[in-house]
Design a protein around this motif. Structure first.
Motif, PDB file in Angstrom:
ATOM      1  N   ASP A 167       0.860  -1.189   0.000  1.00  0.00           N
ATOM      2  CA  ASP A 167       0.000   0.000   0.000  1.00  0.00           C
ATOM      3  C   ASP A 167       0.889   1.228   0.000  1.00  0.00           C
ATOM      4  O   ASP A 167       1.814   1.330   0.818  1.00  0.00           O
ATOM      5  N   ALA A 168       0.626   2.124  -0.911  1.00  0.00           N
ATOM      6  CA  ALA A 168       1.472   3.314  -1.036  1.00  0.00           C
ATOM      7  C   ALA A 168       1.409   4.162   0.227  1.00  0.00           C
ATOM      8  O   ALA A 168       0.369   4.250   0.879  1.00  0.00           O
ATOM      9  N   PRO A 169       2.517   4.800   0.577  1.00  0.00           N
ATOM     10  CA  PRO A 169       2.502   5.726   1.713  1.00  0.00           C
ATOM     11  C   PRO A 169       1.831   7.030   1.309  1.00  0.00           C
ATOM     12  O   PRO A 169       1.506   7.237   0.135  1.00  0.00           O
ATOM     13  N   SER A 170       1.636   7.905   2.273  1.00  0.00           N
ATOM     14  CA  SER A 170       1.103   9.235   1.964  1.00  0.00           C
ATOM     15  C   SER A 170       1.612  10.223   3.005  1.00  0.00           C
ATOM     16  O   SER A 170       1.857   9.856   4.165  1.00  0.00           O
ATOM     17  N   TRP A 171       1.786  11.463   2.573  1.00  0.00           N
ATOM     18  CA  TRP A 171       2.133  12.526   3.524  1.00  0.00           C
ATOM     19  C   TRP A 171       0.921  12.808   4.393  1.00  0.00           C
ATOM     20  O   TRP A 171      -0.195  12.950   3.887  1.00  0.00           O
ATOM     21  N   LEU A 173      27.345  14.381  -3.218  1.00  0.00           N
ATOM     22  CA  LEU A 173      27.111  14.350  -4.659  1.00  0.00           C
ATOM     23  C   LEU A 173      26.123  15.439  -5.035  1.00  0.00           C
ATOM     24  O   LEU A 173      25.176  15.717  -4.293  1.00  0.00           O
ATOM     25  N   ASP A 174      26.339  16.068  -6.202  1.00  0.00           N
ATOM     26  CA  ASP A 174      25.395  17.066  -6.685  1.00  0.00           C
ATOM     27  C   ASP A 174      24.083  16.392  -7.076  1.00  0.00           C
ATOM     28  O   ASP A 174      24.076  15.293  -7.648  1.00  0.00           O
ATOM     29  N   LEU A 175      22.983  17.048  -6.757  1.00  0.00           N
ATOM     30  CA  LEU A 175      21.682  16.538  -7.160  1.00  0.00           C
ATOM     31  C   LEU A 175      21.619  16.485  -8.688  1.00  0.00           C
ATOM     32  O   LEU A 175      21.929  17.472  -9.358  1.00  0.00           O
ATOM     33  N   PRO A 176      21.230  15.340  -9.271  1.00  0.00           N
ATOM     34  CA  PRO A 176      21.156  15.260 -10.735  1.00  0.00           C
ATOM     35  C   PRO A 176      19.938  16.010 -11.259  1.00  0.00           C
ATOM     36  O   PRO A 176      19.163  16.581 -10.478  1.00  0.00           O
ATOM     37  N   SER A 177      19.773  16.007 -12.567  1.00  0.00           N
ATOM     38  CA  SER A 177      18.576  16.580 -13.171  1.00  0.00           C
ATOM     39  C   SER A 177      17.358  15.814 -12.655  1.00  0.00           C
ATOM     40  O   SER A 177      17.316  14.588 -12.713  1.00  0.00           O
ATOM     41  N   ILE A 178      16.375  16.525 -12.115  1.00  0.00           N
ATOM     42  CA  ILE A 178      15.266  15.920 -11.389  1.00  0.00           C
ATOM     43  C   ILE A 178      13.935  16.179 -12.094  1.00  0.00           C
ATOM     44  O   ILE A 178      13.686  17.268 -12.597  1.00  0.00           O
ATOM     45  N   SER A 179      13.066  15.159 -12.117  1.00  0.00           N
ATOM     46  CA  SER A 179      11.696  15.296 -12.623  1.00  0.00           C
ATOM     47  C   SER A 179      10.894  14.108 -12.100  1.00  0.00           C
ATOM     48  O   SER A 179      11.442  13.230 -11.416  1.00  0.00           O
ATOM     49  N   THR A 180       9.601  14.051 -12.417  1.00  0.00           N
ATOM     50  CA  THR A 180       8.805  12.907 -11.988  1.00  0.00           C
ATOM     51  C   THR A 180       9.217  11.622 -12.702  1.00  0.00           C
ATOM     52  O   THR A 180       8.962  10.532 -12.215  1.00  0.00           O
ATOM     53  N   THR A 181       9.860  11.762 -13.854  1.00  0.00           N
ATOM     54  CA  THR A 181      10.350  10.572 -14.553  1.00  0.00           C
ATOM     55  C   THR A 181      11.770  10.211 -14.136  1.00  0.00           C
ATOM     56  O   THR A 181      12.286   9.176 -14.526  1.00  0.00           O
ATOM     57  N   GLN A 182      12.396  11.072 -13.355  1.00  0.00           N
ATOM     58  CA  GLN A 182      13.759  10.829 -12.873  1.00  0.00           C
ATOM     59  C   GLN A 182      13.870  11.417 -11.459  1.00  0.00           C
ATOM     60  O   GLN A 182      14.571  12.396 -11.220  1.00  0.00           O
ATOM     61  N   ALA A 183      13.159  10.769 -10.532  1.00  0.00           N
ATOM     62  CA  ALA A 183      13.140  11.231  -9.143  1.00  0.00           C
ATOM     63  C   ALA A 183      14.260  10.543  -8.366  1.00  0.00           C
ATOM     64  O   ALA A 183      14.494   9.337  -8.517  1.00  0.00           O
ATOM     65  N   LEU A 184      14.937  11.313  -7.537  1.00  0.00           N
ATOM     66  CA  LEU A 184      16.023  10.767  -6.716  1.00  0.00           C
ATOM     67  C   LEU A 184      15.459  10.182  -5.424  1.00  0.00           C
ATOM     68  O   LEU A 184      14.718  10.850  -4.706  1.00  0.00           O
ATOM     69  N   LEU A 185      15.841   8.937  -5.110  1.00  0.00           N
ATOM     70  CA  LEU A 185      15.384   8.266  -3.902  1.00  0.00           C
ATOM     71  C   LEU A 185      16.416   8.409  -2.793  1.00  0.00           C
ATOM     72  O   LEU A 185      17.612   8.206  -3.011  1.00  0.00           O
ATOM     73  N   LEU A 186      15.938   8.754  -1.608  1.00  0.00           N
ATOM     74  CA  LEU A 186      16.795   8.810  -0.429  1.00  0.00           C
ATOM     75  C   LEU A 186      16.063   8.169   0.747  1.00  0.00           C
ATOM     76  O   LEU A 186      14.910   8.520   1.032  1.00  0.00           O
ATOM     77  N   SER A 187      16.726   7.244   1.423  1.00  0.00           N
ATOM     78  CA  SER A 187      16.157   6.634   2.618  1.00  0.00           C
ATOM     79  C   SER A 187      16.257   7.609   3.777  1.00  0.00           C
ATOM     80  O   SER A 187      16.883   8.672   3.676  1.00  0.00           O
ATOM     81  N   ARG A 188      15.671   7.260   4.914  1.00  0.00           N
ATOM     82  CA  ARG A 188      15.695   8.151   6.075  1.00  0.00           C
ATOM     83  C   ARG A 188      17.112   8.322   6.618  1.00  0.00           C
ATOM     84  O   ARG A 188      17.369   9.220   7.426  1.00  0.00           O
ATOM     85  N   ALA A 189      18.052   7.488   6.171  1.00  0.00           N
ATOM     86  CA  ALA A 189      19.442   7.631   6.601  1.00  0.00           C
ATOM     87  C   ALA A 189      20.196   8.667   5.779  1.00  0.00           C
ATOM     88  O   ALA A 189      21.326   9.015   6.108  1.00  0.00           O
ATOM     89  N   THR A 206       5.903   8.650 -12.056  1.00  0.00           N
ATOM     90  CA  THR A 206       4.689   9.157 -12.693  1.00  0.00           C
ATOM     91  C   THR A 206       3.467   8.386 -12.199  1.00  0.00           C
ATOM     92  O   THR A 206       2.399   8.963 -11.958  1.00  0.00           O
ATOM     93  N   THR A 207       3.619   7.067 -12.063  1.00  0.00           N
ATOM     94  CA  THR A 207       2.561   6.243 -11.483  1.00  0.00           C
ATOM     95  C   THR A 207       2.802   6.153  -9.985  1.00  0.00           C
ATOM     96  O   THR A 207       3.837   5.647  -9.547  1.00  0.00           O
ATOM     97  N   ALA A 208       1.863   6.659  -9.207  1.00  0.00           N
ATOM     98  CA  ALA A 208       2.032   6.717  -7.750  1.00  0.00           C
ATOM     99  C   ALA A 208       0.713   6.367  -7.081  1.00  0.00           C
ATOM    100  O   ALA A 208      -0.334   6.277  -7.715  1.00  0.00           O
ATOM    101  N   SER A 246       3.928   7.971  -2.749  1.00  0.00           N
ATOM    102  CA  SER A 246       2.683   8.651  -2.425  1.00  0.00           C
ATOM    103  C   SER A 246       2.145   9.389  -3.645  1.00  0.00           C
ATOM    104  O   SER A 246       2.906   9.850  -4.494  1.00  0.00           O
ATOM    105  N   SER A 247       0.830   9.498  -3.697  1.00  0.00           N
ATOM    106  CA  SER A 247       0.223  10.266  -4.784  1.00  0.00           C
ATOM    107  C   SER A 247       0.270  11.764  -4.477  1.00  0.00           C
ATOM    108  O   SER A 247       0.162  12.588  -5.382  1.00  0.00           O
ATOM    109  N   ASN A 248       0.433  12.122  -3.201  1.00  0.00           N
ATOM    110  CA  ASN A 248       0.536  13.542  -2.834  1.00  0.00           C
ATOM    111  C   ASN A 248       1.991  13.934  -2.613  1.00  0.00           C
ATOM    112  O   ASN A 248       2.830  13.104  -2.247  1.00  0.00           O
ATOM    113  N   SER A 249       2.273  15.181  -2.858  1.00  0.00           N
ATOM    114  CA  SER A 249       3.631  15.722  -2.705  1.00  0.00           C
ATOM    115  C   SER A 249       3.665  16.738  -1.573  1.00  0.00           C
ATOM    116  O   SER A 249       2.629  17.257  -1.150  1.00  0.00           O
TER     117      SER A 249
END
Length: 268
Positions: A66-70, A153-169, A207-209, A216-219
């Motif tokens: 089940d997807a998380p949500s804010w 590391l520098d943040l790469p080019s970011i979009s909904t099709t190329q989102a950067l994942l980071l864990s809570r660590a 894109t699919t969330a 999450s579907s919400n940001s």
């Protein structure tokens, strides 16, 4: 509970998590009792209506993610920094991903992991007008500062099709461009991530969330304010030789919203 062979039993899972269930039963020959009623089965076998032996029926429910949500859509305002935070060795405001997600994400799955997917980077002036040009840069690393061998590391080019994942660590920081003077608001658009798919430090398509996805579907927005510098009074009646230096006396001051910038130099 007495049931005929034409009756039915079903199990309704909670709709959130996988589980298992069971019930124990005896054979009933309907010589006593009526379907749908309760009966005492402490006496079995012999001339009773109930079998001496019993059996157990079991069912296993396989869970789906089940997807998380804010839990809130209120933007997160992070610490205000000064442009000088990019000029003094080690003087950086570090943002812990754990501080962004702990207590801020809802997930019905048991023992769900929390993290973020960064989908956009924005920058505006203090009035909310979009800015362009080199105002600074975001950096990240996938582990806490306890691991001093891990480079930023520098943040790469970011979009909904190329989102950067980071864990809570993970950690983030913003390095202002020290040659700029205006106040800056820089923001990150974040989706909640439950780590059921994807790897921290990688980029993915979000894109699919929602639904059974890991996102999450919400940001939610997280922003940093970078205070600009202000030059007060004018330089008048000042004579100097090209390539040389000249004292400006007490008629000029250089300051930021964080206070006086003592020892600063002005280049003309």
């Amino acid at each position: 509970l007495l049931l005929r062979d034409t009756d039915a039993v079903r199990f309704l899972p909670d709709g959130n998590n996988g589980t298992s269930a069971s019930f124990t039963y005896r054979a009933w020959d309907q010589s006593s009792g009526s379907a749908g009623s309760l009966a005492n089965t402490s006496e079995t076998g012999g001339s009773t209506a109930f079998s001496l032996a019993s059996n157990t029926a079991r069912i296993s429910v396989t869970g789906v993610n089940d997807a998380p949500s804010w839990s809130s859509s209120v933007p997160i305002k992070l610490a205000t920094i000064a442009r000088s935070d990019n000029t003094v060795a080690g003087n950086f405001t570090i943002i812990q991903v754990a501080d962004l997600v702990d207590g801020a994400i809802d997930d019905v799955d048991f023992n769900a992991t929390t993290g973020i997917a960064i989908t956009a980077v924005g920058k505006t002036d203090s009035s909310g007008n979009p800015l362009s040009g080199d105002t600074g840069k975001w950096q990240y690393r996938t582990a806490t500062n306890a691991d001093t061998t891990l480079n930023w590391l520098d943040l790469p080019s970011i979009s909904t099709t190329q989102a950067l994942l980071l864990s809570r660590a993970g950690e983030l920081r913003y390095l202002p461009n020290t040659s700029a003077t205006d106040t800056l608001i820089t923001s990150l658009s974040l989706r909640a991530w439950d780590a059921s798919s994807g790897t921290t430090g990688n980029t993915v398509n979000v894109t699919t969330a929602g639904g059974s996805t890991a996102f999450s579907s919400n940001s939610r927005q997280a922003s940093v304010r970078v205070n600009g510098v202000t030059l007060s009074n004018n330089l008048t009646g000042l004579n100097f030789t090209e390539g040389g230096t000249a004292a400006v006396g007490s008629g000029i001051s250089l300051s930021s919203l964080l206070g006086s910038l003592n020892g600063a130099s002005v280049q003309i």
